[in-house]
Design a protein around this motif. Sequence first.
Motif, PDB file in Angstrom:
ATOM      1  N   VAL A  26     -51.074 118.842  95.638  1.00 20.79           N
ATOM      2  CA  VAL A  26     -51.144 119.361  96.962  1.00 20.79           C
ATOM      3  C   VAL A  26     -49.828 120.306  97.189  1.00 20.79           C
ATOM      4  O   VAL A  26     -49.758 121.198  97.795  1.00 20.79           O
ATOM      5  CB  VAL A  26     -51.427 118.227  97.949  1.00 20.79           C
ATOM      6  CG1 VAL A  26     -51.201 118.710  99.611  1.00 20.79           C
ATOM      7  CG2 VAL A  26     -52.774 117.602  97.815  1.00 20.79           C
ATOM      8  N   LEU A  27     -48.727 119.413  97.191  1.00 20.01           N
ATOM      9  CA  LEU A  27     -47.524 120.241  97.285  1.00 20.01           C
ATOM     10  C   LEU A  27     -47.081 121.370  96.656  1.00 20.01           C
ATOM     11  O   LEU A  27     -46.763 122.441  97.163  1.00 20.01           O
ATOM     12  CB  LEU A  27     -46.304 119.251  97.120  1.00 20.01           C
ATOM     13  CG  LEU A  27     -46.395 117.917  97.935  1.00 20.01           C
ATOM     14  CD1 LEU A  27     -45.118 116.973  97.224  1.00 20.01           C
ATOM     15  CD2 LEU A  27     -45.663 118.455  99.428  1.00 20.01           C
ATOM     16  N   ALA A  28     -47.500 121.478  95.281  1.00 19.57           N
ATOM     17  CA  ALA A  28     -47.277 122.716  94.568  1.00 19.57           C
ATOM     18  C   ALA A  28     -48.250 123.745  94.644  1.00 19.57           C
ATOM     19  O   ALA A  28     -48.228 124.885  94.180  1.00 19.57           O
ATOM     20  CB  ALA A  28     -46.869 122.360  93.050  1.00 19.57           C
ATOM     21  N   GLY A  29     -49.497 123.300  94.765  1.00 19.01           N
ATOM     22  CA  GLY A  29     -50.682 124.162  94.593  1.00 19.01           C
ATOM     23  C   GLY A  29     -51.286 124.558  96.079  1.00 19.01           C
ATOM     24  O   GLY A  29     -51.481 125.906  96.191  1.00 19.01           O
ATOM     25  N   LEU A  30     -51.459 123.477  96.863  1.00 25.90           N
ATOM     26  CA  LEU A  30     -52.004 123.886  98.364  1.00 25.90           C
ATOM     27  C   LEU A  30     -50.942 124.363  99.344  1.00 25.90           C
ATOM     28  O   LEU A  30     -51.335 125.194 100.211  1.00 25.90           O
ATOM     29  CB  LEU A  30     -52.968 122.824  98.591  1.00 25.90           C
ATOM     30  CG  LEU A  30     -53.940 122.427  97.860  1.00 25.90           C
ATOM     31  CD1 LEU A  30     -54.889 121.438  98.318  1.00 25.90           C
ATOM     32  CD2 LEU A  30     -54.953 123.711  97.366  1.00 25.90           C
ATOM     33  N   ALA A  31     -49.969 123.755  99.287  1.00 22.15           N
ATOM     34  CA  ALA A  31     -48.928 123.961 100.352  1.00 22.15           C
ATOM     35  C   ALA A  31     -48.593 125.458 100.233  1.00 22.15           C
ATOM     36  O   ALA A  31     -48.166 125.648 101.368  1.00 22.15           O
ATOM     37  CB  ALA A  31     -47.745 123.126 100.238  1.00 22.15           C
ATOM     38  N   PRO A  32     -48.091 125.909  99.035  1.00 22.40           N
ATOM     39  CA  PRO A  32     -47.606 127.434  99.228  1.00 22.40           C
ATOM     40  C   PRO A  32     -48.620 128.204  99.965  1.00 22.40           C
ATOM     41  O   PRO A  32     -48.215 129.113 100.595  1.00 22.40           O
ATOM     42  CB  PRO A  32     -47.445 127.619  97.703  1.00 22.40           C
ATOM     43  CG  PRO A  32     -47.310 126.264  97.199  1.00 22.40           C
ATOM     44  CD  PRO A  32     -48.210 125.419  97.945  1.00 22.40           C
ATOM     45  N   VAL A  33     -49.712 128.052  99.742  1.00 26.17           N
ATOM     46  CA  VAL A  33     -51.147 128.591 100.293  1.00 26.17           C
ATOM     47  C   VAL A  33     -50.835 128.609 101.757  1.00 26.17           C
ATOM     48  O   VAL A  33     -50.998 129.682 102.543  1.00 26.17           O
ATOM     49  CB  VAL A  33     -52.318 128.539  99.947  1.00 26.17           C
ATOM     50  CG1 VAL A  33     -53.422 129.209 100.557  1.00 26.17           C
ATOM     51  CG2 VAL A  33     -52.486 128.741  98.267  1.00 26.17           C
ATOM     52  N   VAL A  34     -50.794 127.452 102.241  1.00 24.98           N
ATOM     53  CA  VAL A  34     -50.514 127.229 103.647  1.00 24.98           C
ATOM     54  C   VAL A  34     -49.342 127.659 104.257  1.00 24.98           C
ATOM     55  O   VAL A  34     -49.575 128.492 105.443  1.00 24.98           O
ATOM     56  CB  VAL A  34     -50.720 125.629 104.046  1.00 24.98           C
ATOM     57  CG1 VAL A  34     -50.498 125.183 105.521  1.00 24.98           C
ATOM     58  CG2 VAL A  34     -51.987 125.255 103.633  1.00 24.98           C
ATOM     59  N   ILE A  35     -48.227 127.736 103.731  1.00 30.14           N
ATOM     60  CA  ILE A  35     -47.011 128.374 104.115  1.00 30.14           C
ATOM     61  C   ILE A  35     -47.172 129.634 104.241  1.00 30.14           C
ATOM     62  O   ILE A  35     -46.628 130.384 105.066  1.00 30.14           O
ATOM     63  CB  ILE A  35     -45.910 127.982 103.160  1.00 30.14           C
ATOM     64  CG1 ILE A  35     -45.636 126.381 103.225  1.00 30.14           C
ATOM     65  CG2 ILE A  35     -44.529 128.614 103.384  1.00 30.14           C
ATOM     66  CD1 ILE A  35     -44.664 125.638 102.016  1.00 30.14           C
ATOM     67  N   ALA A  36     -47.796 130.386 103.325  1.00 32.85           N
ATOM     68  CA  ALA A  36     -47.880 131.667 103.065  1.00 32.85           C
ATOM     69  C   ALA A  36     -48.901 132.327 104.290  1.00 32.85           C
ATOM     70  O   ALA A  36     -48.508 133.213 104.815  1.00 32.85           O
ATOM     71  CB  ALA A  36     -48.289 132.432 101.764  1.00 32.85           C
TER      72      ALA A  36
END
Length: 206
Positions: free
Chosen positions: A189-199
């Motif tokens: 979640v932190l490395a795969g999904l969180a960057p998408v949410v942050i972007a």
Amino acid sequence: MTAVLLLVLPAGGVALGHFIGVDSVAVLLRTPIGGACALAAASLQLAGLLWVRRIAVARPPRDRHQRDLPLAAELLGAVLRVGVPVDHGVLAVARALPLGERLTRVGRALRLGAAPAEAWRHLADLDGAQRLITAAIRSAGSGAALAATLRRIAGDLRAAEADRAEARARRAAVLLVLPLGLCFLPAFVLAGLAPVVIAVVGQLSQ
């Protein structure tokens, strides 16, 4: 193999981000929040791998003599079926197995005229050996009778070992759920999904 699959979960998340048009690597490496997510994900991955390794090595290694007991029973039965005396048969099998040191003591004791109960006691501390010892004592005067019994004992010992191996595998599978849920999935979640949410949030705030 399981650990490798779990290890690449975050990489799969990064690839998913690229597939939908998000540069997840840039987010993880060039933004403060992304950097924190990357550090946390790496820490969770390391903790998960150490946890999995601990589960894998948690069971104590079986004594090599214990592992050889079914084969020793089968070989001794085969030797006795061709008419070899029990003491000679035991010493012959002793030369072929790591269990040989104990079997050598048994064979030498029998050759020197020791009572069967006294001679076979050298195997008494091995799990599953009691049936073999009891059969040897009861069949002291008949190698042929002992041979037939040893064949059945060897089969039973192998079946028992297979059951223990299956139980260990089931237990390990249950224990692996913990590092999966507490370490590897959060890292994904932190490395795969969180960057998408942050972007996405960054684009919306512009």
